[in-house]
Scaffold this motif. Structure first.
Motif, PDB file in Angstrom:
ATOM      1  N   GLY A  57      -2.179   3.469   4.948  1.00 29.77           N
ATOM      2  CA  GLY A  57      -1.737   2.264   4.776  1.00 29.77           C
ATOM      3  C   GLY A  57      -1.691   1.233   6.205  1.00 29.77           C
ATOM      4  N   LEU A 115       0.033   5.181  -0.756  1.00 24.49           N
ATOM      5  CA  LEU A 115      -0.676   5.560   0.185  1.00 24.49           C
ATOM      6  C   LEU A 115      -0.106   6.438   1.123  1.00 24.49           C
ATOM      7  CD1 LEU A 115      -3.562   2.855   0.705  1.00 24.49           C
ATOM      8  CD2 LEU A 115      -3.689   5.039  -0.614  1.00 24.49           C
ATOM      9  N   GLY A 149       3.830   0.432  -3.103  1.00 23.98           N
ATOM     10  CA  GLY A 149       3.288   0.093  -4.421  1.00 23.98           C
ATOM     11  C   GLY A 149       2.350   1.101  -4.756  1.00 23.98           C
ATOM     12  N   LEU A 150       1.270   1.452  -3.927  1.00 24.24           N
ATOM     13  CA  LEU A 150       0.200   2.428  -4.431  1.00 24.24           C
ATOM     14  C   LEU A 150       0.316   3.879  -3.886  1.00 24.24           C
ATOM     15  CD1 LEU A 150      -2.692   0.232  -3.658  1.00 24.24           C
ATOM     16  CD2 LEU A 150      -1.732   0.569  -5.954  1.00 24.24           C
ATOM     17  N   LEU A 171       0.810  -1.283   0.053  1.00 31.40           N
ATOM     18  CA  LEU A 171      -0.007   0.092  -0.069  1.00 31.40           C
ATOM     19  C   LEU A 171       0.867   1.563  -0.074  1.00 31.40           C
ATOM     20  CD1 LEU A 171      -2.638  -1.134   2.395  1.00 31.40           C
ATOM     21  CD2 LEU A 171      -3.035  -0.925   0.123  1.00 31.40           C
TER      22      LEU A 171
END
Length: 156
Positions: A65, A60, A57-58, A54
Motif C-alpha cells: 500500500g 493489501l 479497502g483492498l 488500499l
C-alpha cells in the motif's frame, strides 16, 4: 478552460498569495514555492487517501500500500508541477529521468534515512516522519525548481 488558461490562473493565484505576504517574506518566497506547496499538499492528501483505500479497502499488505500510494502521489506531483507550476522547457523524457533520480535520492536519504535515524535516536516514529517530511519538502522543491525543471542554458 484551456490548458494554458488553467496554468495562467494557477500562476496568477500563486503570485497573488506572494503579493500579500509581509515584505521580508515576499523577497524569499517565489510564486513557484506557493504552487509547489499547493500541488504537493494535494498529492499528499491523495497519497493518504489511496493508502487507506488500499490497506483498509483492498486489504493489501502495508508495504504494498505504501509503495503504490507513494509512487502514485509522486507521479501525480510530477505531472501537476510540470503542467501548472514550472516551465516545461526540456523534453519530458529528460525531466522524467531527472525526477526519478531525485525521488530515489529523496526516498533513500530522507524518507528512510532521516526517519530511521531520528527514530533510532529515540524520537517517536510519527514525529520523526513529520520532521523527515519537512526536510523532504525543502529538498524536493529545490530539486524540482533548479534541477528537474531548470531552465535550459541559452541556445546560441
Amino acid at each position: 478552460m484551456t490548458e494554458s488558461d488553467a496554468r495562467t490562473r494557477f500562476r496568477a493565484a500563486c503570485a497573488a498569495v506572494v503579493a500579500v505576504l509581509p515584505r521580508g517574506l515576499r523577497t524569499v518566497v517565489a510564486p513557484s514555492m506557493v504552487g509547489f506547496a499547493v500541488v504537493n499538499g494535494f498529492t499528499f492528501a491523495v497519497d493518504l487517501l489511496l493508502l487507506s483505500l488500499l490497506i483498509d479497502g483492498l486489504g493489501l499488505p502495508l508495504w504494498a500500500g505504501i509503495t503504490v500510494a507513494y509512487g502514485t502521489a509522486f507521479a501525480l506531483s510530477f505531472v501537476l508541477n510540470r503542467w501548472l507550476n514550472f516551465e516545461p522547457e526540456r523534453p519530458v523524457g529528460t525531466q522524467i529521468g531527472r525526477y526519478v533520480v531525485v525521488v530515489a535520492l529523496n526516498y533513500a536519504a530522507i524518507v528512510l534515512g532521516v526517519t530511521h535515524g531520528l527514530a533510532a535516536a529515540g524520537i517517536p516514529y510519527q514525529l520523526a516522519r513529520l520532521v523527515a517530511g519537512a526536510c523532504e519538502a525543502v529538498f524536493m522543491y529545490a530539486a524540482m525548481r533548479w534541477f528537474v525543471f531548470a531552465r535550459c542554458a541559452a541556445r546560441t
